[in-house]
Write a protein that holds these residues in place. Sequence first.
Motif, PDB file in Angstrom:
ATOM      1  N   MET A  47       1.991  -2.434  -7.913  1.00  0.00           N
ATOM      2  CA  MET A  47       1.379  -1.962  -6.668  1.00  0.00           C
ATOM      3  C   MET A  47       0.456  -0.776  -6.925  1.00  0.00           C
ATOM      4  SD  MET A  47       4.643  -2.250  -4.090  1.00  0.00           S
ATOM      5  CE  MET A  47       3.773  -1.637  -2.657  1.00  0.00           C
ATOM      6  N   LYS A  48       0.836   0.061  -7.890  1.00  0.00           N
ATOM      7  CA  LYS A  48       0.021   1.239  -8.183  1.00  0.00           C
ATOM      8  C   LYS A  48      -1.315   0.849  -8.799  1.00  0.00           C
ATOM      9  CE  LYS A  48      -0.502   5.663  -8.009  1.00  0.00           C
ATOM     10  NZ  LYS A  48      -1.954   5.570  -8.184  1.00  0.00           N
ATOM     11  N   GLU A  49      -1.414  -0.395  -9.267  1.00  0.00           N
ATOM     12  CA  GLU A  49      -2.675  -0.869  -9.834  1.00  0.00           C
ATOM     13  C   GLU A  49      -3.728  -1.132  -8.750  1.00  0.00           C
ATOM     14  OE1 GLU A  49      -1.649  -4.316 -12.065  1.00  0.00           O
ATOM     15  OE2 GLU A  49      -0.635  -3.213 -13.662  1.00  0.00           O
ATOM     16  N   ILE A  50      -3.288  -1.212  -7.489  1.00  0.00           N
ATOM     17  CA  ILE A  50      -4.236  -1.432  -6.397  1.00  0.00           C
ATOM     18  C   ILE A  50      -5.135  -0.206  -6.267  1.00  0.00           C
ATOM     19  CG2 ILE A  50      -4.499  -1.910  -3.932  1.00  0.00           C
ATOM     20  CD1 ILE A  50      -1.665  -3.042  -3.960  1.00  0.00           C
ATOM     21  N   GLU A  51      -6.416  -0.400  -6.371  1.00  0.00           N
ATOM     22  CA  GLU A  51      -7.341   0.725  -6.301  1.00  0.00           C
ATOM     23  C   GLU A  51      -7.306   1.374  -4.911  1.00  0.00           C
ATOM     24  OE1 GLU A  51     -12.105   1.736  -7.021  1.00  0.00           O
ATOM     25  OE2 GLU A  51     -11.330  -0.289  -7.329  1.00  0.00           O
ATOM     26  N   GLY A  52      -7.114   2.681  -4.895  1.00  0.00           N
ATOM     27  CA  GLY A  52      -7.118   3.416  -3.633  1.00  0.00           C
ATOM     28  C   GLY A  52      -5.750   3.722  -3.076  1.00  0.00           C
ATOM     29  N   ILE A  53      -4.707   3.031  -3.573  1.00  0.00           N
ATOM     30  CA  ILE A  53      -3.368   3.293  -3.050  1.00  0.00           C
ATOM     31  C   ILE A  53      -2.850   4.616  -3.624  1.00  0.00           C
ATOM     32  CG2 ILE A  53      -1.992   2.146  -4.836  1.00  0.00           C
ATOM     33  CD1 ILE A  53      -0.272   0.978  -2.571  1.00  0.00           C
TER      34      ILE A  53
ATOM     35  N   VAL B 288      -1.564  -3.755   1.203  1.00  0.00           N
ATOM     36  CA  VAL B 288      -0.414  -3.510   0.337  1.00  0.00           C
ATOM     37  C   VAL B 288       0.680  -4.540   0.600  1.00  0.00           C
ATOM     38  CG1 VAL B 288       1.339  -1.834  -0.351  1.00  0.00           C
ATOM     39  CG2 VAL B 288      -0.961  -1.052   0.267  1.00  0.00           C
ATOM     40  N   MET B 289       0.929  -4.808   1.892  1.00  0.00           N
ATOM     41  CA  MET B 289       1.980  -5.766   2.244  1.00  0.00           C
ATOM     42  C   MET B 289       1.613  -7.173   1.791  1.00  0.00           C
ATOM     43  SD  MET B 289       4.926  -5.235   3.558  1.00  0.00           S
ATOM     44  CE  MET B 289       6.112  -6.506   3.105  1.00  0.00           C
ATOM     45  N   ASP B 290       0.352  -7.537   1.897  1.00  0.00           N
ATOM     46  CA  ASP B 290      -0.100  -8.850   1.422  1.00  0.00           C
ATOM     47  C   ASP B 290       0.137  -8.982  -0.088  1.00  0.00           C
ATOM     48  OD1 ASP B 290      -0.860  -9.600   3.939  1.00  0.00           O
ATOM     49  OD2 ASP B 290      -3.002  -9.199   3.639  1.00  0.00           O
TER      50      ASP B 290
END
Length: 236
Positions: A211-217, A181-183
């Motif tokens: 950020m919410k588009e990141i799968e699994g977050i 996430v930080m990357d």
Amino acid sequence: MIRGINKQNIFEDEDDRQRFLETLGYYKTLSSYLLYGYCLMGNHIHLIIKGMNESISQVIKRISSSYVYWYNQRHERCGHLFQERFKSEAVETDAYFLIVLQYIHQNPLKAGITKDISKYLWSSYQDYAGNPGITDIDFALDGFSNDRTKAVKLFIDYTNENNTDKCLDYTESVGVFDKVVMDYLNEMGITTISQLQRLSKDQRDDVIRKMKEIEGITIRQLARMTGISKSVIDRV
């Protein structure tokens, strides 16, 4: 255990962690407490402390107030960083003392931050394993052996044993590691959480959507990492 308010991260980088350790060392001298172990995680801190001239509550208040003042100045923020009340329990036997010490040193391993406890730089494991620092290591090592070399070896073996002990357990199911996430934030030009918090509402909301588009977050993880409430993130 001291935890970030709303479970948010309390260290932006290594300088923050180093400052917290310096604060621990400073008040250790001033308040004359014994520090048997510590582990700095992303959004919480484990300490094994024995109060001497002051109560544990007073000791934690000194440490946290000093660090928060410095942190807020450095990252141009204001307000609380830690939850109001730390979580604690008494360690009343030598056997349980070793269990707690092992548990906090295994925290980074169980959290998936490292695959090797000896490689994690932000715990008292380093002090016990041969690089003495601010930790009072004699009590624990003497419990393994009067021979210091043998005691260190036994300590290392014990710390690396598999176990399922839980002491003041603080866990969260995370599908994506915080570093990922930080990357992703860094790729958007955001190097610190405080920088994110200073963005305009529209800019902040745009970052949250990406950020919410990141799968699994999860919303919970985003709230913890950014310090933005779950209700705000949910609305965005």
